[in-house]
Design an enzyme around this catalytic site. Structure first.
Site, PDB file in Angstrom:
ATOM      1  N   HIS A 191       0.818  -1.222   0.000  1.00  5.81           N
ATOM      2  CA  HIS A 191       0.000   0.000   0.000  1.00  5.81           C
ATOM      3  C   HIS A 191       0.849   1.268   0.000  1.00  5.81           C
ATOM      4  O   HIS A 191       0.307   2.369  -0.211  1.00  5.81           O
ATOM      5  CB  HIS A 191      -0.922   0.036   1.221  1.00  5.81           C
ATOM      6  CG  HIS A 191      -1.969  -1.038   1.229  1.00  5.81           C
ATOM      7  ND1 HIS A 191      -2.825  -1.246   0.175  1.00  5.81           N
ATOM      8  CD2 HIS A 191      -2.288  -1.974   2.164  1.00  5.81           C
ATOM      9  CE1 HIS A 191      -3.629  -2.264   0.448  1.00  5.81           C
ATOM     10  NE2 HIS A 191      -3.322  -2.722   1.652  1.00  5.81           N
ATOM     11  N   ASP A 203      -3.060 -10.584  -2.277  1.00  7.29           N
ATOM     12  CA  ASP A 203      -3.595 -10.071  -1.013  1.00  7.29           C
ATOM     13  C   ASP A 203      -5.078  -9.734  -1.192  1.00  7.29           C
ATOM     14  O   ASP A 203      -5.517  -9.363  -2.276  1.00  7.29           O
ATOM     15  CB  ASP A 203      -2.808  -8.828  -0.606  1.00  7.29           C
ATOM     16  CG  ASP A 203      -3.084  -8.389   0.823  1.00  7.29           C
ATOM     17  OD1 ASP A 203      -2.259  -8.674   1.699  1.00  7.29           O
ATOM     18  OD2 ASP A 203      -4.134  -7.741   1.050  1.00  7.29           O
ATOM     19  N   HIS A 239      -6.564  -7.238  -0.149  1.00  3.24           N
ATOM     20  CA  HIS A 239      -6.669  -5.802  -0.423  1.00  3.24           C
ATOM     21  C   HIS A 239      -5.865  -5.464  -1.675  1.00  3.24           C
ATOM     22  O   HIS A 239      -4.754  -5.964  -1.865  1.00  3.24           O
ATOM     23  CB  HIS A 239      -6.128  -4.986   0.750  1.00  3.24           C
ATOM     24  CG  HIS A 239      -6.776  -5.297   2.064  1.00  3.24           C
ATOM     25  ND1 HIS A 239      -6.190  -6.124   3.006  1.00  3.24           N
ATOM     26  CD2 HIS A 239      -7.965  -4.902   2.571  1.00  3.24           C
ATOM     27  CE1 HIS A 239      -6.992  -6.225   4.053  1.00  3.24           C
ATOM     28  NE2 HIS A 239      -8.081  -5.493   3.816  1.00  3.24           N
ATOM     29  N   ASP A 269      -4.530 -12.813   3.643  1.00  5.72           N
ATOM     30  CA  ASP A 269      -5.781 -12.385   4.258  1.00  5.72           C
ATOM     31  C   ASP A 269      -6.990 -12.694   3.382  1.00  5.72           C
ATOM     32  O   ASP A 269      -8.128 -12.379   3.759  1.00  5.72           O
ATOM     33  CB  ASP A 269      -5.744 -10.897   4.626  1.00  5.72           C
ATOM     34  CG  ASP A 269      -5.056 -10.037   3.602  1.00  5.72           C
ATOM     35  OD1 ASP A 269      -4.715 -10.551   2.517  1.00  5.72           O
ATOM     36  OD2 ASP A 269      -4.826  -8.843   3.875  1.00  5.72           O
TER      37      ASP A 269
END
Length: 611
Positions: A425, A462, A464, A549
């Site tokens: 990120h 991931d 996200h 995740d």
């Protein structure tokens, strides 16, 4: 779509079942000690093969591979690599090879010239030659070099395994371990480019077939002695073992036998035939006539980047991105037995010059200053920091650079970086989403600038979307970024319409999936979107932003990927790396917050990397 989804689910279940079954069925070597490597006075590496017994042959193979029979083998040393052309030339013997190259295996060599090389090498090191050059009888009691018996060859190739190949899995994994008709490009390749077998021997399943000492007889196994068999007393041809650059997968099996009449006529020799040497293990101190100390050979060629310093990045009580994440990962690898089989890589901080290839210098300075000042957050409330966080973040990035070095230097084939804080990120000038520096992006620039490898593939699974990585390379013609993720979800980016811009147009591929998606949907994305795009792009290096995740029951995600699903995705990425860039692959930990599931998913991922 429903039918395709069902098929994918079935395929995943079958793959997972096979993974579980195989881990329980793999035969272990009789000797639990790891083989060792010694270096000869001539500078060549040999593996010390332990004494033991094994089931020789196969009931499922060709007629001459049966009956399967128990064979006892005494300890011996074997060349780690096939004899190369530069090694052969040291003894002033003319190089007969068709495919020229110093580090390519010697080929188009007849059996007698291979035996003469063994004698010349023995004399050069003050050892007793094994072969009588008039009768070609072999003195197995001599301490010099010779060609392996086919029983020694198969025992060393199997390295304690009992399947068709010495690696876990079926013929689809062959490209990771040898050169055959499917991947050699119609010629030999430099030795040692593929993964070794469990005892550290390279090219046992392809490149060139290898001369053995034995004369060949199709029915020999029916009357073979149980201890150190040396082949029949008479025969017209000599045994060949191992596949070659022009072989089918079937011919690359551990038990496959063949033969050739090219005993002493170079004109009849094949450019698919080479050899390696063995010698009897010295009875007393096996190191007394070698030049360097023994060096353990790792059971795996997968690296693990980890350091306890990563635990010092404190995010506060109850925070999901906690030091405990790495504790459970390492505990899981130890419990599974994988930890001791990995090549451990000790990271160091990345120099600022490499941070600056991705991040603006004033941002790097702000991060360093904020941590030193004891500020609680960097840029936003979702990036908690402590006094040591800047230094730890540089070690996280440095761990990725170390893994790249290990892959490029041939110390490992691939690596998993158990680092924190995560990175995907992090933007050029801003921290967000638990991330300070974009570890994978820094690694991509390092590959390009340090090793002059232009094209980089980044695969982000991931839960996200990796907005930072996407933004950094959005207009870059040399980086293909692929992300499969939950959407809509944090951080709000990652729609299918985001495809890159300018020179990077169509080099960003987003596959947004709805909450609840699992193995079938992720694997479908890999099959239909990733694989064709990656093969067309033809990367020089591959990274995985390995967030776990998307696992079922994760505390922050809403997906349902299982450990078997992560294993299957890992396998598919490895196949891309094998086909495009000689297996060059580094995986870097991103998210994953349900601790029990995290440990299981990382174990499945690492176990697959080791195959």
């Amino acid at each position: 779509m429903a039918l395709n989804s069902l098929r994918f689910r079935i395929a995943v279940l079958v793959a997972l079942a096979g993974l579980i079954a195989f881990s329980g069925c793999q035969k272990e070597p009789e000797s639990t000690a790891k083989p060792e490597i010694v270096k000869t006075p001539g500078g060549l590496e040999m593996v010390v093969i332990p004494a033991g017994s094994f089931a020789m042959g196969s009931e499922d193979g060709m007629p001459d591979e049966s009956p399967v029979h128990e064979v006892q083998i005494s300890s011996f040393w074997m060349d780690r690599y096939e004899v190369t052309q530069d090694q052969f030339a040291k003894y002033e013997m003319p190089d007969p090879s068709h495919f020229k190259g110093d580090k390519q295996p010697l080929e188009q060599v007849n059996w007698t010239d291979a035996a003469i090389y063994c004698n010349e090498r023995s004399l050069a090191e003050g050892l007793e030659p094994c072969y009588d050059e008039e009768t070609w009888a072999c003195n197995f009691a001599a301490n010099g070099y010779r060609l392996p018996t086919e029983a020694e060859w198969e025992y060393a190739c199997r390295a304690g395994t009992s399947g068709a190949y010495s690696f876990r899995g079926d013929a689809r994994q062959l490209a990771n371990y040898g050169w055959s008709a499917d991947n050699a490009g119609g010629k030999t390749q430099p030795v040692g480019q593929k993964k070794p077998n469990p005892w550290g021997l390279y090219d046992m399943h392809g490149n060139v077939a290898e001369w053995c000492h034995d004369l060949y007889a199709e029915d020999y196994y029916a009357k073979s002695p149980a201890e150190n068999p040396k082949g029949p007393a008479q025969g017209e041809e000599r045994v060949l073992r191992g596949g070659a650059w022009n072989s089918t997968a079937e011919s690359c099996r551990s038990s496959y036998r063949s033969s050739d009449p090219s005993i002493d006529d170079t004109c009849l020799a094949s450019d698919a035939i080479g050899f390696r040497c063995v010698r009897a293990a010295p009875a007393a101190n096996p190191q007394q006539d070698a030049t360097s100390a023994k060096e353990p050979i790792p059971m795996s060629r997968t690296g693990l980047v980890y350091d306890d310093v990563y635990l010092k990045h404190q995010t506060g009580p109850g925070h999901p991105e906690s030091p405990r994440r790495l504790d459970v990962i390492c505990d899981g690898l130890r419990t599974s037995g994988l930890h001791d089989q990995l090549v451990h890589l000790d990271p160091k901080p990345a120099a600022k010059q490499w941070l600056h290839t991705v991040h603006e210098p004033r941002y790097v300075e702000r991060a360093e200053r904020s941590c030193a000042a004891g500020e609680p957050y960097l840029d936003s409330g979702d990036v908690p920091i402590g006094p040591d966080s800047y230094d730890i973040a540089t070690v996280a990035a440095g761990g990725v650079l170390l893994a790249i070095d290990a892959v490029m230097e041939g110390k490992v084939d691939n690596a998993f970086c158990a680092v924190r804080p995560p990175g995907h990120h992090a933007l050029k000038d801003k921290a967000m989403g638990f991330c300070i520096f974009n570890n994978v992006a820094i690694g991509a620039r390092y590959v390009q600038q340090q090793y002059d490898l232009a094209k980089v593939l980044i695969i982000d699974w991931d839960v996200h979307h990796g907005n930072g990585t996407q933004a950094i390379f959005y207009d870059d013609a040399n980086v293909l970024y692929f992300s499969v993720h939950q959407w809509p979800f944090y951080p709000g980016t990652g729609s299918a319409k985001e495809i890159g811009a300018g020179a990077g147009e169509n080099l960003t591929i987003n596959v947004p999936l709805s909450a609840g998606s699992g193995d079938a949907e992720f694997i479908e994305a890999f099959e239909q979107r990733l694989r064709p795009a990656a093969l067309a792009f033809d990367p020089d290096f591959v990274f995985i932003s390995a967030g776990f995740d998307a696992q079922a029951n994760d505390t922050l995600g809403g997906m349902a990927v299982t450990p078997g699903g992560f294993a299957k995705m890992t396998q598919m990425v490895m196949e891309i790396a094998a086909q495009c860039c000689e297996n060059r692959l580094v995986s870097v930990l991103e998210g994953g917050y349900g601790l029990n599931a995290l440990a299981a998913s990382v174990e499945a991922h690492v176990r697959t990397l080791m195959m």
